[in-house]
Scaffold this motif. Structure first.
Motif, PDB file in Angstrom:
ATOM      1  N   CYS A 128       7.995  -7.248  10.460  1.00 47.91           N
ATOM      2  CA  CYS A 128       6.896  -7.840   9.682  1.00 47.91           C
ATOM      3  C   CYS A 128       5.717  -6.878   9.578  1.00 47.91           C
ATOM      4  CB  CYS A 128       6.454  -9.157  10.327  1.00 47.91           C
ATOM      5  SG  CYS A 128       7.673 -10.487  10.188  1.00 47.91           S
ATOM      6  N   CYS A 129       5.381  -6.232  10.692  1.00 49.70           N
ATOM      7  CA  CYS A 129       4.266  -5.280  10.663  1.00 49.70           C
ATOM      8  C   CYS A 129       4.586  -4.095   9.737  1.00 49.70           C
ATOM      9  CB  CYS A 129       3.969  -4.776  12.072  1.00 49.70           C
ATOM     10  SG  CYS A 129       3.301  -6.049  13.170  1.00 49.70           S
ATOM     11  N   LEU A 130       5.822  -3.609   9.799  1.00 51.83           N
ATOM     12  CA  LEU A 130       6.217  -2.510   8.940  1.00 51.83           C
ATOM     13  C   LEU A 130       6.165  -2.915   7.466  1.00 51.83           C
ATOM     14  CD1 LEU A 130       7.270   0.373   8.724  1.00 51.83           C
ATOM     15  CD2 LEU A 130       9.601  -0.525   8.965  1.00 51.83           C
ATOM     16  N   PHE A 131       6.585  -4.130   7.164  1.00 52.28           N
ATOM     17  CA  PHE A 131       6.549  -4.621   5.781  1.00 52.28           C
ATOM     18  C   PHE A 131       5.121  -4.729   5.276  1.00 52.28           C
ATOM     19  CE2 PHE A 131       6.199  -8.260   2.876  1.00 52.28           C
ATOM     20  CZ  PHE A 131       7.000  -7.795   1.835  1.00 52.28           C
ATOM     21  N   LEU A 132       4.228  -5.261   6.111  1.00 55.10           N
ATOM     22  CA  LEU A 132       2.823  -5.372   5.701  1.00 55.10           C
ATOM     23  C   LEU A 132       2.202  -3.998   5.498  1.00 55.10           C
ATOM     24  CD1 LEU A 132       1.625  -8.278   8.025  1.00 55.10           C
ATOM     25  CD2 LEU A 132       2.144  -8.386   5.592  1.00 55.10           C
ATOM     26  N   LEU A 133       2.539  -3.043   6.351  1.00 53.43           N
ATOM     27  CA  LEU A 133       1.998  -1.697   6.209  1.00 53.43           C
ATOM     28  C   LEU A 133       2.478  -1.046   4.919  1.00 53.43           C
ATOM     29  CD1 LEU A 133       0.429   0.690   7.367  1.00 53.43           C
ATOM     30  CD2 LEU A 133       2.497   1.349   8.626  1.00 53.43           C
ATOM     31  N   LEU A 134       3.756  -1.198   4.619  1.00 56.38           N
ATOM     32  CA  LEU A 134       4.285  -0.624   3.384  1.00 56.38           C
ATOM     33  C   LEU A 134       3.662  -1.284   2.155  1.00 56.38           C
ATOM     34  CD1 LEU A 134       8.059  -0.235   4.318  1.00 56.38           C
ATOM     35  CD2 LEU A 134       6.308   1.550   4.215  1.00 56.38           C
ATOM     36  N   THR A 135       3.452  -2.602   2.225  1.00 55.78           N
ATOM     37  CA  THR A 135       2.804  -3.297   1.106  1.00 55.78           C
ATOM     38  C   THR A 135       1.384  -2.801   0.886  1.00 55.78           C
ATOM     39  OG1 THR A 135       4.148  -5.266   1.567  1.00 55.78           O
ATOM     40  CG2 THR A 135       2.190  -5.562   0.196  1.00 55.78           C
ATOM     41  N   ALA A 154       1.469   0.613  -0.672  1.00 54.19           N
ATOM     42  CA  ALA A 154       1.837   0.546  -2.085  1.00 54.19           C
ATOM     43  C   ALA A 154       0.649   0.105  -2.943  1.00 54.19           C
ATOM     44  CB  ALA A 154       3.014  -0.406  -2.263  1.00 54.19           C
ATOM     45  N   LEU A 155      -0.091  -0.923  -2.472  1.00 63.07           N
ATOM     46  CA  LEU A 155      -1.267  -1.371  -3.226  1.00 63.07           C
ATOM     47  C   LEU A 155      -2.331  -0.281  -3.274  1.00 63.07           C
ATOM     48  CD1 LEU A 155      -1.582  -5.038  -1.893  1.00 63.07           C
ATOM     49  CD2 LEU A 155      -0.703  -4.282  -4.101  1.00 63.07           C
ATOM     50  N   LEU A 156      -2.500   0.449  -2.186  1.00 63.32           N
ATOM     51  CA  LEU A 156      -3.472   1.539  -2.172  1.00 63.32           C
ATOM     52  C   LEU A 156      -3.074   2.630  -3.162  1.00 63.32           C
ATOM     53  CD1 LEU A 156      -6.007   2.747  -0.879  1.00 63.32           C
ATOM     54  CD2 LEU A 156      -4.545   3.743   0.890  1.00 63.32           C
ATOM     55  N   ALA A 157      -1.790   2.935  -3.225  1.00 60.56           N
ATOM     56  CA  ALA A 157      -1.328   3.945  -4.179  1.00 60.56           C
ATOM     57  C   ALA A 157      -1.557   3.496  -5.611  1.00 60.56           C
ATOM     58  CB  ALA A 157       0.154   4.235  -3.940  1.00 60.56           C
ATOM     59  N   VAL A 158      -1.332   2.199  -5.894  1.00 63.28           N
ATOM     60  CA  VAL A 158      -1.573   1.677  -7.239  1.00 63.28           C
ATOM     61  C   VAL A 158      -3.054   1.771  -7.594  1.00 63.28           C
ATOM     62  CG1 VAL A 158      -1.500  -0.403  -8.663  1.00 63.28           C
ATOM     63  CG2 VAL A 158       0.461   0.189  -7.236  1.00 63.28           C
ATOM     64  N   ALA A 159      -3.934   1.432  -6.638  1.00 61.34           N
ATOM     65  CA  ALA A 159      -5.374   1.499  -6.892  1.00 61.34           C
ATOM     66  C   ALA A 159      -5.821   2.934  -7.167  1.00 61.34           C
ATOM     67  CB  ALA A 159      -6.138   0.924  -5.701  1.00 61.34           C
TER      68      ALA A 159
END
Length: 248
Positions: A48-55, A58-63
């Motif tokens: 779960c922690c790894l999934f949240l970190l990847l999410t 990804a949002l930071l890269a989009v921004a």
């Protein structure tokens, strides 16, 4: 020769009840250990922690990609937010009765005072030269006389399409505002002798660029307009505006 005791023992063993199959299975079944359960829970927590970190990454890269697109590709320009027209319904300056009585009677106990009543309509022009839309937030512009706040002009928030111009209307109404001491003397002199009342319109306007339904971080602009109104003609005689800081 068969022994009666042997028959009795055999009958005893044959008549002994056997435990049901479920009981035998329960007797031989051994559940998972506590250490195995703890390890499984820890593994799920790490996933779960790894999934949240990847999410988040990804949002930071989009921004970051959005900012790069806005700055490098669209090359946003500074929109213009200017005072286009001032319509004067009325502007009245009346010395206070106590001040007039003190002046006529020669007394000096009363402080000079004057009442100002004002009703004007402001037409602001918003010019968006960019290839994308802009969203303006609601703003409150202060109307001042010699640094003394008289009222507030409220500008509603709105969205403006790309490469367009739009008129925004707001109104300022002041009813018998009590101007005291030195400001009252200046106001009466400006209105009666100079036929000119100088007002200042100041405030901040916030704007965001809209790209694919997503808005960029807010930027702030400072609006500063100087206007002069003739009480006799009830009209605008001078205006000059400037907008600083509305850069993307």
């Amino acid at each position: 020769m068969t022994n009666p005791n042997n028959h009795a023992n055999g009958d005893h063993h044959r008549n002994r009840p056997y435990p049901p199959p479920e009981a035998r299975r329960q007797h031989h079944y051994v559940g998972p250990s506590i250490s195995t359960s703890v390890s499984a829970a820890s593994f799920k927590g790490c996933c779960c922690c790894l999934f949240l970190l990847l999410t988040f990454l990804a949002l930071l890269a989009v921004a970051i990609a959005l900012v790069v697109v806005v700055v490098l590709v669209l090359k946003p320009k500074k929109p213009q937010f200017d005072l286009q027209q001032v319509v004067v319904q009325y502007l009245l300056v009346a010395p206070a009765a106590s001040a007039i009585g003190a002046t006529v009677g020669g007394g000096g106990a009363s402080s000079p005072a004057a009442y100002l009543s004002l009703n004007i309509t402001l037409l602001l022009m918003a010019d968006n030269p960019n290839k994308v839309g802009i969203r303006y937030e609601a703003a409150a512009l202060d109307v001042m006389y010699r640094g003394l706040p008289l009222g507030v002009a409220t500008v509603p928030g709105f969205e403006q399409p790309a490469r367009s111009r739009r008129l925004v209307q707001t109104r300022v109404a002041v009813d018998r505002f009590n101007v005291i001491q030195s400001d009252a003397l200046n106001l009466v002199r400006d209105a009666a002798l100079n036929d000119r009342v100088d007002l200042r319109l100041t405030g901040d306007v916030a704007a965001k660029i809209l790209l694919l339904g997503i808005s960029t971080p807010r930027v702030q602009a400072s609006v500063d307009c100087a206007v002069a109104i003739s009480p006799r003609k009830q009209s605008l005689t001078y205006k000059q505006c400037g907008v600083d800081g509305l850069n993307f």
